[in-house]
Design a protein around this motif. Structure first.
Motif, short mmCIF file in Angstrom:
data_model
loop_
_atom_site.label_atom_id
_atom_site.label_comp_id
_atom_site.label_asym_id
_atom_site.label_seq_id
_atom_site.Cartn_x
_atom_site.Cartn_y
_atom_site.Cartn_z
N ILE A 85 0.83 -1.21 0.00
CA ILE A 85 0.00 0.00 0.00
C ILE A 85 0.87 1.26 0.00
CG2 ILE A 85 -1.93 -1.20 1.10
CD1 ILE A 85 -1.22 0.30 3.71
N SER A 86 2.13 1.08 -0.46
CA SER A 86 3.05 2.20 -0.74
C SER A 86 3.63 2.86 0.49
CB SER A 86 2.35 3.26 -1.62
OG SER A 86 1.89 2.67 -2.83
N GLU A 87 3.74 2.11 1.58
CA GLU A 87 4.45 2.61 2.76
C GLU A 87 5.86 2.03 2.78
OE1 GLU A 87 3.19 4.86 4.54
OE2 GLU A 87 1.02 4.69 4.25
N ARG A 88 6.83 2.81 3.25
CA ARG A 88 8.20 2.32 3.40
C ARG A 88 8.26 1.50 4.68
NH1 ARG A 88 11.63 5.93 4.67
NH2 ARG A 88 13.49 4.84 3.94
N ALA A 89 8.40 0.18 4.54
CA ALA A 89 8.31 -0.70 5.69
C ALA A 89 9.54 -1.58 5.81
CB ALA A 89 7.05 -1.58 5.59
N MET A 90 9.86 -1.94 7.05
CA MET A 90 10.86 -2.95 7.36
C MET A 90 10.31 -3.85 8.45
SD MET A 90 14.67 -1.19 7.27
CE MET A 90 15.45 -2.81 7.33
N ILE A 91 10.91 -5.01 8.58
CA ILE A 91 10.50 -6.00 9.56
C ILE A 91 11.67 -6.30 10.48
CG2 ILE A 91 9.80 -8.44 9.83
CD1 ILE A 91 8.48 -8.10 7.01
N CYS A 92 11.38 -6.48 11.78
CA CYS A 92 12.41 -6.89 12.75
C CYS A 92 11.92 -8.15 13.45
CB CYS A 92 12.67 -5.80 13.78
SG CYS A 92 13.62 -4.41 13.16
N LEU A 93 12.67 -9.24 13.29
CA LEU A 93 12.32 -10.52 13.89
C LEU A 93 13.46 -11.04 14.75
CD1 LEU A 93 10.77 -12.35 10.80
CD2 LEU A 93 9.52 -11.42 12.76
N ARG A 94 13.12 -11.98 15.63
CA ARG A 94 14.15 -12.70 16.37
C ARG A 94 14.69 -13.84 15.53
NH1 ARG A 94 10.81 -14.77 21.03
NH2 ARG A 94 9.25 -14.68 19.37
N GLU A 95 15.93 -14.23 15.81
CA GLU A 95 16.51 -15.39 15.15
C GLU A 95 15.97 -16.67 15.77
OE1 GLU A 95 20.83 -15.26 14.64
OE2 GLU A 95 20.80 -13.18 15.34
N PRO A 96 15.69 -17.70 14.95
CA PRO A 96 15.27 -18.98 15.51
C PRO A 96 16.40 -19.64 16.29
CG PRO A 96 14.72 -18.81 13.16
CD PRO A 96 15.66 -17.68 13.48
N ALA A 97 16.02 -20.37 17.34
CA ALA A 97 16.98 -21.17 18.10
C ALA A 97 16.90 -22.61 17.62
CB ALA A 97 16.66 -21.09 19.59
N LEU A 98 18.05 -23.29 17.59
CA LEU A 98 18.07 -24.66 17.08
C LEU A 98 17.29 -25.62 17.96
CD1 LEU A 98 21.74 -25.03 15.80
CD2 LEU A 98 19.64 -24.95 14.44
N GLY A 99 17.24 -25.36 19.27
CA GLY A 99 16.48 -26.25 20.15
C GLY A 99 15.04 -26.41 19.70
N PRO A 100 14.28 -25.32 19.56
CA PRO A 100 12.90 -25.43 19.08
C PRO A 100 12.80 -25.90 17.63
CG PRO A 100 13.23 -23.39 20.26
CD PRO A 100 14.58 -23.99 20.07
N VAL A 101 13.77 -25.52 16.78
CA VAL A 101 13.74 -25.97 15.38
C VAL A 101 13.75 -27.49 15.34
CG1 VAL A 101 15.09 -26.10 13.25
CG2 VAL A 101 14.74 -23.90 14.37
#
Length: 556
Positions: A85-101
């Motif tokens: 919808i033409s907004e300048r956006a970025m995303i911030c996420l946590r890194e996955p941990a191998l234990g739960p993966v």
């Protein structure tokens, strides 16, 4: 429909330099890790502080259920929708941990048509940040035992060493261990144990540090043990914080990747919200806010955990959200209404209505306790009926908020455009400043009680005599002004994972208190929550494989 990994492997990724350029990051600021991921130099990011900040959107959720809610998927889908919808956006996420993966949860890069990629890289090792955090933590543990072995000039009481080693793996056999066996050459035998990397204080420090200098200062303040007279011993006393910072130097630069629709995303840091503070790094979030008009980030698990810690821990560092998105699914609310997993696909409006109590408390917490305007994002599944969706929308309306159905899992950003427009409207409308659950000056036990009563709906908090003495000691030593980080089950507002919906009047028992002086909070461990999880009966690892030509399969 294709699996998550099949969708991700079929995607055409753009060179990471193109993604960086679109976000305003020059090529000279990148440290590429292959073609599709890179770290962004801290020296360049520190030059962004004179730019205006964008708006921060916090994605949280109802209490987790075995059916899954799709918080990360919604975060990615919303970021893509804002771009559409033409907004300048970025995303911030946590890194996955191998234990739960490898355990119960699987990967954490989103799902369906709303993923960050390269999915396999992000879920498996990525750029090595967690390895660096583990090395830094275990280096400090080794230096403690080495100091005691070589004369113990600091007078450390070996019975009061509190620093634990870590592993990026769920391994219940290492929760409680005895180390130093085998004779005098192997040190002094003592009880100890391992935590998972995401529960370590070094992980929390890593995510709350604002620079290398701040990182080193915080690492130096870690309290690892007590002397025979009860005085705290720190990492700086052992001379360990410099080497720990050196190990973490490169990891502290945030990782840049892209979504399937090429929205830029920082994926950096990874504390769990059920045993730590549950938010991605301050460095990545601050950088994104200077580079984009809208930044979508997530806080782990339900709004009673991740969102509370974002408000009370991250918010006290000056990073506050402009609005919140509470992710809910028809299946999750039916589960909280008493339906067991096998019957969740069957239409049951009455159960959904009962389960709305869980959503209602999260909405009230977000609006009244944390002071944020919010929207309910219905992460719609193909088997959700129109009657169930209508009941959820009507229920949210009675709570005084809008509920917007979104189909980003199946349709990508296009399926979340209505949600994106509502987020923009909420941010434009503005409102009162975000608030905290408790004041800074409140005693630690009163802070814990405020969280239990105001957020969890509890009647009170309890603790053994040793727990109360530990809290009193921390107050006496000057740590009373720190915020509290609660470690408890994510599945319920109570400390009993089996209590669904919105239980009230229960008592929250604090089992253990841990000082995180470097992270600058006090951890209250409640109920039977473990800081080293175990693998389930059928771990995800049993289904992950690799073909002869190197293609990974079974990752979800």
């Amino acid at each position: 429909m294709l699996s998550n990994i099949e969708i991700a492997q079929a995607a055409r990724l753009r060179p990471i330099g193109e993604i960086a350029a679109a976000a305003g990051i020059p090529d000279e600021a990148l440290e590429p890790y292959g073609r599709a991921k890179a770290k962004v130099a801290l020296s360049w990011l520190h030059g962004l502080t004179d730019r205006p900040r964008g708006r921060l959107v916090l994605v949280t959720a109802v209490s987790p259920t075995p059916a899954g809610e799709g918080k990360t998927t919604t975060t990615v889908g919303l970021g893509d929708a804002l771009t559409r919808i033409s907004e300048r956006a970025m995303i911030c996420l946590r890194e996955p941990a191998l234990g739960p993966v490898f355990g119960m949860k699987g990967g954490a890069a989103g799902g369906g048509r709303a993923q960050v990629v390269p999915m396999e890289d992000i879920n498996l090792h990525f750029t090595g940040d967690f390895g660096a955090i583990a090395v830094a933590t275990n280096l400090l543990a080794a230096m403690i035992d080495n100091h005691v072995h070589h004369g113990n000039a600091l007078g450390i009481d070996v019975r009061r060493i509190t620093w634990r080693r870590v592993l990026d793996m769920n391994d219940r056999a290492l929760r409680d261990t005895v180390i130093g066996l085998g004779g005098t050459g192997n040190g002094h035998p003592r009880e100890s144990g391992f935590d998972i990397v995401v529960a370590s204080e070094v992980m929390a420090i890593f995510c709350l540090a604002t620079s290398l200098a701040d990182l080193k200062r915080r690492l130096g303040r870690i309290v690892v043990a007590r002397t025979r007279s009860g005085a705290p011993v720190t990492a700086a006393d052992l001379g360990a914080h410099g080497a720990m910072t050196a190990v973490l130097r490169d990891a502290l630069a945030p990782n840049l990747v892209q979504t399937l629709e090429h929205t830029p995303a920082f994926v950096h840091g990874g504390p769990f919200a059920n045993i730590a503070h549950g938010c991605s790094s301050l460095i990545a979030t601050e950088a994104a806010l200077r580079l984009a008009d809208y930044v979508v980030t997530e806080a782990g698990f339900g709004a009673d955990l991740g969102a509370e810690k974002f408000a009370d821990i991250v918010g006290r560092r000056g990073v506050q959200a402009d609005c919140a998105v509470i992710v809910a699914t028809v299946r999750a609310l039916k589960y909280h209404g008493g339906v067991d997993v096998p019957q969740l696909p069957v239409e049951d409006v009455a159960a959904l209505e009962r389960g709305l109590a869980n959503l209602d408390r999260h909405v009230r917490n977000v609006r009244e306790v944390y002071g944020l305007p919010c929207v309910v994002a219905i992460n719609r599944r193909a088997d959700d009926t129109d009657a169930e969706i209508a009941a959820l929308i009507a229920g949210a309306e009675r709570m005084g908020v809008r509920a917007v159905a979104a189909t980003h899992f199946a349709d990508g950003g296009a399926g979340a455009e209505d949600l994106a427009r509502e987020v923009v409207r909420l941010c434009d409308e503005g409102g009162a400043a975000p608030t905290f659950t408790y004041p800074d000056e409140a005693p630690l036990w009163d802070k814990m009680r405020a969280i239990a009563q105001r957020v969890y709906g509890a009647a009170d908090v309890t603790g053994s005599a040793s727990v109360l003495r530990a809290v009193e000691t921390l107050e006496t030593e000057g740590y009373g002004g720190l915020p509290v980080c609660v470690a408890k089950t994510q599945y319920s507002f109570s400390t009993d994972a089996k209590l669904r919906g919105a239980p009230s009047g229960h008592v929250v028992d604090v089992r253990e208190v841990r000082l995180a002086a470097g992270a600058e909070f006090v951890v209250m461990i409640c109920g039977d929550i473990m800081t080293m999880p175990g693998l389930p009966a059928d771990p995800a690892a049993a289904h992950i494989d690799v073909t002869d030509d190197g293609r990974i399969t079974g990752l979800f």
